[in-house]
Write a protein that holds these residues in place. Structure first.
Motif, PDB file in Angstrom:
ATOM      1  N   ARG A  92     -16.991 -16.075  16.233  1.00  0.00           N
ATOM      2  CA  ARG A  92     -18.303 -15.258  15.659  1.00  0.00           C
ATOM      3  C   ARG A  92     -16.966 -13.952  14.895  1.00  0.00           C
ATOM      4  N   THR A  93     -16.075 -14.395  14.002  1.00  0.00           N
ATOM      5  CA  THR A  93     -15.316 -13.320  13.150  1.00  0.00           C
ATOM      6  C   THR A  93     -15.778 -13.465  11.955  1.00  0.00           C
ATOM      7  N   VAL A  94     -15.589 -11.988  11.257  1.00  0.00           N
ATOM      8  CA  VAL A  94     -15.860 -12.421   9.992  1.00  0.00           C
ATOM      9  C   VAL A  94     -14.720 -11.556   9.862  1.00  0.00           C
ATOM     10  N   ILE A  95     -14.066 -12.003   8.533  1.00  0.00           N
ATOM     11  CA  ILE A  95     -12.942 -11.051   7.840  1.00  0.00           C
ATOM     12  C   ILE A  95     -12.818 -10.842   6.072  1.00  0.00           C
ATOM     13  N   VAL A  96     -13.526  -9.498   6.281  1.00  0.00           N
ATOM     14  CA  VAL A  96     -13.855  -8.982   4.547  1.00  0.00           C
ATOM     15  C   VAL A  96     -12.584  -7.731   3.723  1.00  0.00           C
ATOM     16  N   ARG A  97     -12.238  -8.677   2.431  1.00  0.00           N
ATOM     17  CA  ARG A  97     -11.531  -8.186   1.873  1.00  0.00           C
ATOM     18  C   ARG A  97     -11.799  -7.854   0.578  1.00  0.00           C
ATOM     19  N   LEU A  98     -11.821  -6.495   0.260  1.00  0.00           N
ATOM     20  CA  LEU A  98     -12.765  -6.019  -1.101  1.00  0.00           C
ATOM     21  C   LEU A  98     -11.253  -5.436  -1.448  1.00  0.00           C
ATOM     22  N   GLY A  99     -10.834  -5.982  -3.122  1.00  0.00           N
ATOM     23  CA  GLY A  99     -10.328  -4.985  -4.785  1.00  0.00           C
ATOM     24  C   GLY A  99     -10.833  -5.627  -5.119  1.00  0.00           C
ATOM     25  N   GLY A 152       1.827  -9.153  -0.355  1.00  0.00           N
ATOM     26  CA  GLY A 152       2.461  -9.478  -1.668  1.00  0.00           C
ATOM     27  C   GLY A 152       3.972  -9.180  -2.020  1.00  0.00           C
ATOM     28  N   ASN A 153       3.604  -8.962  -3.925  1.00  0.00           N
ATOM     29  CA  ASN A 153       4.404  -8.068  -4.844  1.00  0.00           C
ATOM     30  C   ASN A 153       4.909  -7.307  -4.255  1.00  0.00           C
ATOM     31  N   PRO A 154       6.604  -6.752  -4.383  1.00  0.00           N
ATOM     32  CA  PRO A 154       5.926  -5.212  -3.488  1.00  0.00           C
ATOM     33  C   PRO A 154       5.915  -4.297  -5.077  1.00  0.00           C
ATOM     34  N   ALA A 155       6.436  -5.207  -6.224  1.00  0.00           N
ATOM     35  CA  ALA A 155       5.976  -4.037  -7.090  1.00  0.00           C
ATOM     36  C   ALA A 155       4.653  -4.042  -8.162  1.00  0.00           C
ATOM     37  N   VAL A 156       3.675  -5.044  -7.605  1.00  0.00           N
ATOM     38  CA  VAL A 156       2.528  -4.324  -7.753  1.00  0.00           C
ATOM     39  C   VAL A 156       1.692  -3.990  -6.814  1.00  0.00           C
ATOM     40  N   ASP A 157       0.440  -3.083  -7.546  1.00  0.00           N
ATOM     41  CA  ASP A 157      -0.289  -2.548  -5.947  1.00  0.00           C
ATOM     42  C   ASP A 157      -1.680  -4.019  -5.953  1.00  0.00           C
ATOM     43  N   PRO A 158      -1.540  -3.628  -4.460  1.00  0.00           N
ATOM     44  CA  PRO A 158      -2.751  -4.233  -4.894  1.00  0.00           C
ATOM     45  C   PRO A 158      -4.164  -4.146  -4.623  1.00  0.00           C
ATOM     46  N   VAL A 159      -4.593  -2.540  -4.752  1.00  0.00           N
ATOM     47  CA  VAL A 159      -5.959  -1.830  -5.161  1.00  0.00           C
ATOM     48  C   VAL A 159      -6.839  -2.941  -4.118  1.00  0.00           C
ATOM     49  N   THR A 160      -6.437  -2.751  -3.083  1.00  0.00           N
ATOM     50  CA  THR A 160      -7.616  -3.276  -1.802  1.00  0.00           C
ATOM     51  C   THR A 160      -8.262  -1.921  -1.631  1.00  0.00           C
ATOM     52  N   ARG A 161      -9.855  -1.770  -1.063  1.00  0.00           N
ATOM     53  CA  ARG A 161     -10.565  -1.183  -1.383  1.00  0.00           C
ATOM     54  C   ARG A 161     -11.369  -0.802  -0.370  1.00  0.00           C
ATOM     55  N   SER A 162     -11.679  -2.037   0.473  1.00  0.00           N
ATOM     56  CA  SER A 162     -12.261  -2.000   2.101  1.00  0.00           C
ATOM     57  C   SER A 162     -11.738  -3.311   2.382  1.00  0.00           C
ATOM     58  N   ILE A 163     -11.507  -3.000   3.910  1.00  0.00           N
ATOM     59  CA  ILE A 163     -11.094  -3.751   4.814  1.00  0.00           C
ATOM     60  C   ILE A 163     -12.822  -4.030   6.189  1.00  0.00           C
ATOM     61  N   LEU A 208     -15.547 -16.975   0.935  1.00  0.00           N
ATOM     62  CA  LEU A 208     -15.650 -17.587   0.033  1.00  0.00           C
ATOM     63  C   LEU A 208     -14.896 -16.719  -0.744  1.00  0.00           C
ATOM     64  N   ALA A 209     -14.498 -16.606  -1.880  1.00  0.00           N
ATOM     65  CA  ALA A 209     -13.763 -16.372  -2.491  1.00  0.00           C
ATOM     66  C   ALA A 209     -13.264 -15.960  -4.271  1.00  0.00           C
ATOM     67  N   GLY A 210     -13.457 -14.841  -4.456  1.00  0.00           N
ATOM     68  CA  GLY A 210     -13.796 -14.284  -5.499  1.00  0.00           C
ATOM     69  C   GLY A 210     -12.224 -13.768  -6.935  1.00  0.00           C
ATOM     70  N   TYR A 211     -12.501 -14.092  -8.040  1.00  0.00           N
ATOM     71  CA  TYR A 211     -11.360 -13.216  -8.402  1.00  0.00           C
ATOM     72  C   TYR A 211     -11.207 -11.594  -8.501  1.00  0.00           C
ATOM     73  N   ALA A 212      -9.617 -11.448  -8.394  1.00  0.00           N
ATOM     74  CA  ALA A 212      -9.169 -10.316  -8.384  1.00  0.00           C
ATOM     75  C   ALA A 212      -9.108  -9.556  -6.847  1.00  0.00           C
ATOM     76  N   GLY A 213      -9.159 -10.732  -5.917  1.00  0.00           N
ATOM     77  CA  GLY A 213      -8.612 -10.541  -4.437  1.00  0.00           C
ATOM     78  C   GLY A 213     -10.077  -9.667  -3.949  1.00  0.00           C
ATOM     79  N   GLN A 214     -11.207 -10.906  -3.785  1.00  0.00           N
ATOM     80  CA  GLN A 214     -12.262 -10.832  -3.094  1.00  0.00           C
ATOM     81  C   GLN A 214     -12.396 -11.561  -2.077  1.00  0.00           C
ATOM     82  N   TYR A 215     -12.816 -11.643  -0.539  1.00  0.00           N
ATOM     83  CA  TYR A 215     -12.731 -12.276   0.283  1.00  0.00           C
ATOM     84  C   TYR A 215     -13.057 -12.087   1.611  1.00  0.00           C
ATOM     85  N   VAL A 216     -14.628 -13.435   1.675  1.00  0.00           N
ATOM     86  CA  VAL A 216     -14.564 -13.018   3.206  1.00  0.00           C
ATOM     87  C   VAL A 216     -14.496 -14.222   3.902  1.00  0.00           C
ATOM     88  N   THR A 217     -13.413 -13.824   4.598  1.00  0.00           N
ATOM     89  CA  THR A 217     -12.791 -15.134   5.623  1.00  0.00           C
ATOM     90  C   THR A 217     -13.629 -15.333   6.708  1.00  0.00           C
TER      91      THR A 217
END
Length: 462
Positions: A422-429, A154-165, A407-416
């Protein structure tokens, strides 16, 4: 009472499968947002106000939230907030149910601090002793490491604040990484990912014969007047966001989602009070209001007592899936806020995603009916292939076989979810600035590393 900051509206960017922006200028909304956010962070997640302020209540959301001061009553389990120390809104904590605006606190309980279960996932929380082969482990590790760095996706000027993968492949846990201060068992904010949890619960009730998707005349408030057009709204319409109600999720001062979530005693009745804009079933319009009405209808149809309803998500869904960290928050009236407020650890979000990939099966049990998961996996025509039964699609048009649920949620929540592998990719932040995180760009790094071929984003933008 209007905002004490009249020069400009307080901006909040709220979630949907597409790009949605809401403007909110009501003081109770800002105060309720601060009170509720801090209540959950303190009493559910075990975090401090100092940790929350720069992120969930920080400048990326709106710098003026700093003018909303909070006071914490730890004995009562309450947080009150208002401008310059005036407590205009209070959120109370109920152990096991999290926080709700305008509900008295019932004590602080014990914040979740779930230890890592050393057993292999999904029964436990650790990588399988014999993990499945993946195409390029080094590339996968590099892709995950980059997710925690500013500018990689993403934007190189903004921290994505990823918390869990968390990465599941062939049904096995292959990677679980969390930022400092978080673990894969820290209950994290769902935003709109909660909608798919809500759908699963409705599907369970349908299988029990408690409701049918064709049911109409859903609320007493809609049936008093025999000419009320809302009498014709069906559960099917609510599930697919085709109610036709005039709920404003797109724009405008005093936007409906923020008012509903942070300044109303009943989120569902606020949404249900909207007038009919279109005939039911004639137009797809992303509406968090539809979800919250759906959860009230589910409660009324369930025939359960208040105590039984409070326990229903845990007994019917969370426990069978092994989702030990999950908390589903309610409004002050006791209705689950199905649009927004599920909190669960990254590993538990992965458990939910794998259940969907496996057609509703988990731990040898059919938790959600297979036909309901098939319905969730089939895009509706009115949505243009991007939605069905409270569930988004990443790359998927009607009739396409290689669908990827999301599953898609505000501020960068995803479960793809890629069911075929049987692949699940979780990204929370938590980063309200949408430019900081590009989920498609992340998946384009992860999929090849796993050896997964999946369709990419082709949904229309709102």
């Amino acid at each position: 009472m209007r905002s004490l900051i009249p020069a400009a509206a307080l901006l909040l960017t709220l979630a949907s499968c597409g790009k949605v922006q809401e403007t909110v200028d009501a003081l109770p909304v800002a105060s309720g947002l601060v009170a509720r956010t801090l209540c959950t962070a303190i009493f559910v997640q075990g975090r401090s106000e100092e940790d929350v302020r720069p992120f969930e209540l920080g400048k990326s959301l709106d710098s003026r939230l700093g003018l909303i001061k909070a006071s914490v009553d730890r004995e009562a389990g309450e947080v009150s907030a208002g401008p310059l120390g005036m407590n205009s809104m209070t959120a109370g904590h109920t152990p096991g149910l999290g926080c709700a605006v305008a509900r008295p606190g019932e004590g602080p309980g014990t914040p979740s601090n779930m230890p890592i279960d050393p057993r292999p996932w999904p029964a436990g929380d650790t990588v399988s002793p014999v993990p499945p082969k993946i195409a390029n482990p080094a590339a996968l590790d590099a892709a995950i490491a980059a997710a925690f760095r500013t500018g990689s996706y993403g934007n190189p000027a903004v921290d994505p604040v990823t918390r869990s993968i968390v990465i599941i492949h062939n049904g096995e846990l292959v990677r679980s990484v969390s930022a400092r201060g978080f673990t894969p068992n820290t209950p994290q904010y769902s935003a709109s990912m909660a909608k798919t949890i809500s759908s699963a619960l409705v599907g369970i009730l349908a299988a029990q014969g408690k409701l049918a998707v064709a049911d109409t005349g859903l609320l007493p408030e809609w049936t008093v007047d025999p000419k009320d057009p809302r009498r014709a709204i069906s559960i099917d319409n609510l599930l697919n966001m085709e109610s036709g109600l005039g709920f404003n999720e797109d724009y405008g001062p005093g936007g409906d989602p923020a008012q509903m979530l942070y300044a109303e005693n009943s989120a569902s009745l606020f949404a249900a009070g909207k007038p009919q804009r279109d005939p039911p079933g004639t137009r797809w319009y992303y509406s968090s209001g539809d979800t919250n009405i759906l959860m009230r209808v589910a409660r009324l149809k369930s025939g359960l007592s208040d105590a039984q309803w409070d326990a229903f998500p845990r007994n019917a869904l969370f426990n069978p899936l092994g989702m030990r960290t999950a908390i589903f928050e309610q409004d002050a009236g006791g209705d689950f806020i199905g649009s927004t407020f599920v909190f669960a650890g990254a590993l538990d979000w992965a458990r939910f995603g794998l259940m969907l990939a496996d057609g509703g099966m988990a731990n040898g049990r059919q938790v959600v009916p297979a036909e309901w998961v098939a319905r969730m996996s089939t895009p509706t025509a009115l949505s243009g292939g991007r939605y069905s039964t409270q569930t988004c699609f990443r790359g998927g048009v009607p009739g396409q076989k290689g669908r990827t649920l999301e599953l898609a949620g505000y501020a960068g929540q995803y479960v793809t979810i890629v069911p075929e592998t049987r692949t699940v990719i979780v990204r929370l932040g938590f980063q309200p600035d949408r430019s900081a995180w590009d989920q498609e760009r992340f998946l384009k790094a992860v999929f090849p590393a796993l050896g997964v071929t999946a369709p990419y984003e082709n949904r229309k933008e709102d």
